[in-house]
Design an enzyme around this catalytic site. Structure first.
Site, PDB file in Angstrom:
ATOM      1  N   CYS A   1     -33.410  77.780 -25.732  1.00 30.64           N
ATOM      2  CA  CYS A   1     -33.326  78.686 -24.607  1.00 30.64           C
ATOM      3  C   CYS A   1     -34.372  78.492 -23.524  1.00 30.64           C
ATOM      4  O   CYS A   1     -35.407  77.883 -23.736  1.00 30.64           O
ATOM      5  CB  CYS A   1     -33.512  80.120 -25.095  1.00 30.64           C
ATOM      6  SG  CYS A   1     -32.536  80.508 -26.517  1.00 30.64           S
TER       7      CYS A   1
ATOM      8  N   GLY B   1     -30.823  75.224 -21.784  1.00 31.21           N
ATOM      9  CA  GLY B   1     -29.680  75.821 -22.468  1.00 31.21           C
ATOM     10  C   GLY B   1     -28.502  75.883 -21.520  1.00 31.21           C
ATOM     11  O   GLY B   1     -28.626  76.466 -20.440  1.00 31.21           O
TER      12      GLY B   1
ATOM     13  N   ASN C   1     -36.986  82.647 -26.623  1.00 35.10           N
ATOM     14  CA  ASN C   1     -36.961  81.199 -26.821  1.00 35.10           C
ATOM     15  C   ASN C   1     -37.828  80.886 -28.029  1.00 35.10           C
ATOM     16  O   ASN C   1     -39.003  81.234 -28.055  1.00 35.10           O
ATOM     17  CB  ASN C   1     -37.519  80.493 -25.566  1.00 35.10           C
ATOM     18  CG  ASN C   1     -37.693  78.992 -25.745  1.00 35.10           C
ATOM     19  OD1 ASN C   1     -38.578  78.406 -25.152  1.00 35.10           O
ATOM     20  ND2 ASN C   1     -36.876  78.364 -26.559  1.00 35.10           N
ATOM     21  N   GLY C   2     -37.228  80.233 -29.021  1.00 33.46           N
ATOM     22  CA  GLY C   2     -37.990  79.890 -30.225  1.00 33.46           C
ATOM     23  C   GLY C   2     -37.171  80.204 -31.454  1.00 33.46           C
ATOM     24  O   GLY C   2     -35.948  80.358 -31.378  1.00 33.46           O
TER      25      GLY C   2
ATOM     26  N   CYS D   1     -45.829  72.816 -29.012  1.00 32.97           N
ATOM     27  CA  CYS D   1     -44.838  71.806 -29.390  1.00 32.97           C
ATOM     28  C   CYS D   1     -45.028  70.551 -28.541  1.00 32.97           C
ATOM     29  O   CYS D   1     -44.785  70.563 -27.336  1.00 32.97           O
ATOM     30  CB  CYS D   1     -43.431  72.359 -29.166  1.00 32.97           C
ATOM     31  SG  CYS D   1     -42.153  71.109 -29.342  1.00 32.97           S
TER      32      CYS D   1
ATOM     33  N   TYR E   1     -39.733  65.193 -24.344  1.00 29.22           N
ATOM     34  CA  TYR E   1     -38.336  65.253 -23.924  1.00 29.22           C
ATOM     35  C   TYR E   1     -37.937  66.522 -23.191  1.00 29.22           C
ATOM     36  O   TYR E   1     -37.262  66.468 -22.173  1.00 29.22           O
ATOM     37  CB  TYR E   1     -37.436  65.097 -25.160  1.00 29.22           C
ATOM     38  CG  TYR E   1     -35.978  65.357 -24.890  1.00 29.22           C
ATOM     39  CD1 TYR E   1     -35.237  64.481 -24.104  1.00 29.22           C
ATOM     40  CD2 TYR E   1     -35.345  66.482 -25.401  1.00 29.22           C
ATOM     41  CE1 TYR E   1     -33.901  64.730 -23.837  1.00 29.22           C
ATOM     42  CE2 TYR E   1     -34.011  66.729 -25.135  1.00 29.22           C
ATOM     43  CZ  TYR E   1     -33.295  65.848 -24.356  1.00 29.22           C
ATOM     44  OH  TYR E   1     -31.981  66.094 -24.090  1.00 29.22           O
TER      45      TYR E   1
ATOM     46  N   ASP F   1     -36.611  54.782 -24.148  1.00 27.02           N
ATOM     47  CA  ASP F   1     -35.994  56.085 -24.387  1.00 27.02           C
ATOM     48  C   ASP F   1     -37.054  57.032 -24.952  1.00 27.02           C
ATOM     49  O   ASP F   1     -38.056  56.588 -25.517  1.00 27.02           O
ATOM     50  CB  ASP F   1     -34.805  55.959 -25.353  1.00 27.02           C
ATOM     51  CG  ASP F   1     -33.798  57.099 -25.175  1.00 27.02           C
ATOM     52  OD1 ASP F   1     -34.071  58.036 -24.402  1.00 27.02           O
ATOM     53  OD2 ASP F   1     -32.738  57.055 -25.823  1.00 27.02           O
TER      54      ASP F   1
ATOM     55  N   CYS G   1     -48.297  70.961 -32.455  1.00 22.85           N
ATOM     56  CA  CYS G   1     -47.430  70.847 -33.625  1.00 22.85           C
ATOM     57  C   CYS G   1     -46.837  69.441 -33.589  1.00 22.85           C
ATOM     58  O   CYS G   1     -46.373  68.978 -32.549  1.00 22.85           O
ATOM     59  CB  CYS G   1     -46.313  71.881 -33.559  1.00 22.85           C
ATOM     60  SG  CYS G   1     -45.070  71.645 -34.860  1.00 22.85           S
TER      61      CYS G   1
ATOM     62  N   CYS H   1     -42.233  67.563 -36.807  1.00 21.20           N
ATOM     63  CA  CYS H   1     -41.010  66.753 -36.926  1.00 21.20           C
ATOM     64  C   CYS H   1     -41.329  65.276 -37.134  1.00 21.20           C
ATOM     65  O   CYS H   1     -40.463  64.502 -37.536  1.00 21.20           O
ATOM     66  CB  CYS H   1     -40.099  66.953 -35.710  1.00 21.20           C
ATOM     67  SG  CYS H   1     -40.944  66.796 -34.151  1.00 21.20           S
TER      68      CYS H   1
HETATM   69  S1  SF4 Z   1     -41.439  70.408 -35.259  1.00 24.38           S
HETATM   70 FE1  SF4 Z   1     -41.405  68.977 -33.502  1.00 24.38          FE
HETATM   71  S2  SF4 Z   1     -39.949  69.886 -32.074  1.00 24.38           S
HETATM   72 FE2  SF4 Z   1     -40.498  71.484 -33.545  1.00 24.38          FE
HETATM   73  S3  SF4 Z   1     -42.196  72.605 -32.616  1.00 24.38           S
HETATM   74 FE3  SF4 Z   1     -43.090  71.031 -33.907  1.00 24.38          FE
HETATM   75  S4  SF4 Z   1     -43.370  69.267 -32.507  1.00 24.38           S
HETATM   76 FE4  SF4 Z   1     -41.947  70.680 -31.529  1.00 24.38          FE
END
Ligand code: SF4
Length: 498
Positions: A15, A41, A124-125, A264, A270, A384, A475, A478
């Site tokens: 969002c 979104g 958002n989140g 994040c 991206y 990319d 963070c 991922c």
């Molecule tokens: S897991 Fe990846 S996409 Fe999700 S908040 Fe953490 S850095 Fe961002």
């Protein structure tokens, strides 16, 4: 976020949020803000305004929500001018996951009318503990209108014993974990709050004496608003008539504070627009840096004057990064050329697929085409931002190869994505991520994509691209599986929401 849909092979965020207080054209301001946040979104949009009814001596919330782009939902100007009256508004752009796309009850902002008046929410989140909270509330008799995690905040606020609405909202926020950048509207105030890790961006600005909040600052530029600052991680900002009069923003803090901030990092890679400032840093600057650092990873260098190397971006998301890549390469005398080798159509409509046809291939061909003359006979380096499932990347490579390049090299401006995101980015389950499917074996991924070489930006270089002077952290879950907020065991189940 629990069911994952990668309709175009790219991660989606759930969002974008926007809020305005103290503006005679609040709905119009909100509309423009949502337009600028459309990239966050595209499947549904909504605006709620608060209007004082003089004749009835009471407040009324006006609501317009619908499936589609902002310009579809608000295509009739009368909706903005004659329905969405009032000096304050919040708006929301939503990306929905498979199965919930048609569930109109999930479209935000959510609105309730309860003992303290009206209350609307845009989020958002992703709330990581909402399943256990939802089960608890359902067992106690709460009836949910949607399958979204966000709705729980309204129920928690409504159940609070506090008289003061702001304290009710604070109490609700103290219950939830995970990622949230939210805007809320009460009859007489706008509230903006951010989780204490600061996963998602949220900025505060001012225009014509009114206050605005938005997921990204590009929403301020479109309305000529001045950026004041970010809503701090763990902060609840309250804007009301006093604030307009005094210019002093009120803020309070959620009780559950994280000792460490975790923005994040993928917002830089991206998601956010390059013309935005998020987490206090210009996205364009970070993205160029990503490209610069990527340029030194396994560079493709011409071996003779006849050996032509061209760099192409996958438009639009890797354009800025590619500029950084080319600048750095040329600074190092590598004699490579930036070319617009892939053209993206911005008007992709429906596909009509026969059972025997490759759905992904047609989708990619509808979206991209090659400029064959600039690729033929050259060594092509594709830049990319990320590879998620790898299915779209594979089709893109196939398309590029049809143009007859000598070699194809793939460069990615983030590390391999190996873990799902539980904080609001729509990555698929671990099994579907290409880096996992091949057990982190980059050469196996390279072969699967069908390229001559494949390199990713290492995590330390990714972090070095977005330095913070005050020791704030990012963070990176991922990429490395280090989740800063514990995940509700139920969260990894394939239940659909939001
Ligand atoms: S897991 Fe990846 S996409 Fe999700 S908040 Fe953490 S850095 Fe961002």
């Amino acid at each position: 976020m629990k069911e994952f849909a990668h309709k175009e092979g790219k991660p989606r965020c759930h969002c974008g949020v926007f809020g305005v207080f103290g503006h005679p054209e609040a709905s119009v301001i909100c509309y423009y803000g949502l337009q600028a946040l459309q990239h966050r979104g595209q499947e549904a949009a909504g605006i709620v305004t608060s209007e004082w009814l003089e004749d009835k001596n009471k407040w009324r919330f006006n609501i317009q929500k619908g499936v589609g782009l902002v310009s579809d939902v608000f295509k009739d100007e009368k909706i903005l001018r004659e329905v969405l009256k009032g000096n304050s508004a919040i708006g929301h752009n939503r990306y929905s996951t498979t199965g919930s796309a048609d569930n109109k009850s999930n479209i935000q902002p959510f609105v309730v009318n309860y003992k303290s008046g009206n209350l609307a929410l845009g989020h958002n989140g992703n709330l990581t503990n909402y399943r256990s909270l939802r089960h608890k509330l359902q067992n106690e008799g709460t009836i949910f209108q949607s399958t979204s995690d966000s709705e729980i905040l309204l129920h928690l606020a409504a159940r609070s014993k506090h008289e003061d609405q702001i304290l009710q909202i604070k109490e609700a926020l103290d219950y939830v974990d995970g990622a949230y950048s939210i805007v809320m509207l009460t009859d007489e105030s706008l509230i903006a709050a951010r989780d204490s890790h600061g996963f998602r961006p949220l900025a505060l600005g001012k225009v014509d004496g009114a206050y605005v909040v938005a997921s990204e600052t590009c929403a301020f530029d479109i309305i000529g608003a001045e950026y004041i600052r970010d809503i701090a991680p763990g902060e609840i900002v309250v804007i009301d008539r006093d604030v307009i009069a005094t210019g002093e923003v009120k803020s309070l803090w959620i009780s559950k504070r994280s000792p460490q901030v975790h923005h994040c990092i993928f917002e830089f890679v991206y998601f956010s627009r390059p013309d935005s400032k998020i987490f206090g840093i210009n996205v364009d600057r970070v993205r160029r840096k990503l490209g610069k650092l990527l340029a030194d990873i396994d560079p493709v260098i011409p071996q003779s004057p006849e050996d032509k190397v061209v760099i192409i971006s996958v438009p639009d998301s890797s354009n800025t990064c590619t500029l950084g890549y080319v600048t750095e390469s040329n600074k190092k005398g590598r004699n490579i050329r930036l070319e617009l080798g892939l053209i993206r159509s911005h008007y992709v409509g429906r596909t009509f697929i026969q059972p025997q046809e490759n759905h992904r291939e047609i989708k990619v061909k509808m979206k991209y085409n090659t400029v064959k003359g600039v690729l033929n006979g050259r060594k092509v380096v594709i830049v990319d931002d990320s590879i998620v499932r790898g299915t779209t990347s594979k089709q893109l490579v196939k398309l590029i190869k049809e143009a007859g390049p000598k070699e194809v090299h793939f460069r990615v401006s983030c590390p391999p994505i190996k873990f799902p995101c539980y904080y609001g980015m729509d990555f698929p389950s671990s099994e579907e991520l290409i880096a996992n499917r091949f057990n982190g074996d980059i050469d196996a991924v390279r072969k699967e994509l069908g390229v001559d070489s494949l390199s990713y930006l290492p995590i330390e270089k990714l972090l070095a691209s977005a330095p913070t002077d005050d020791g704030r952290n990012y963070c990176t879950a991922c990429f490395d599986g280090n989740y800063p907020v514990a995940i509700d065991p139920e969260a990894s189940k394939n239940e659909n929401d939001q």
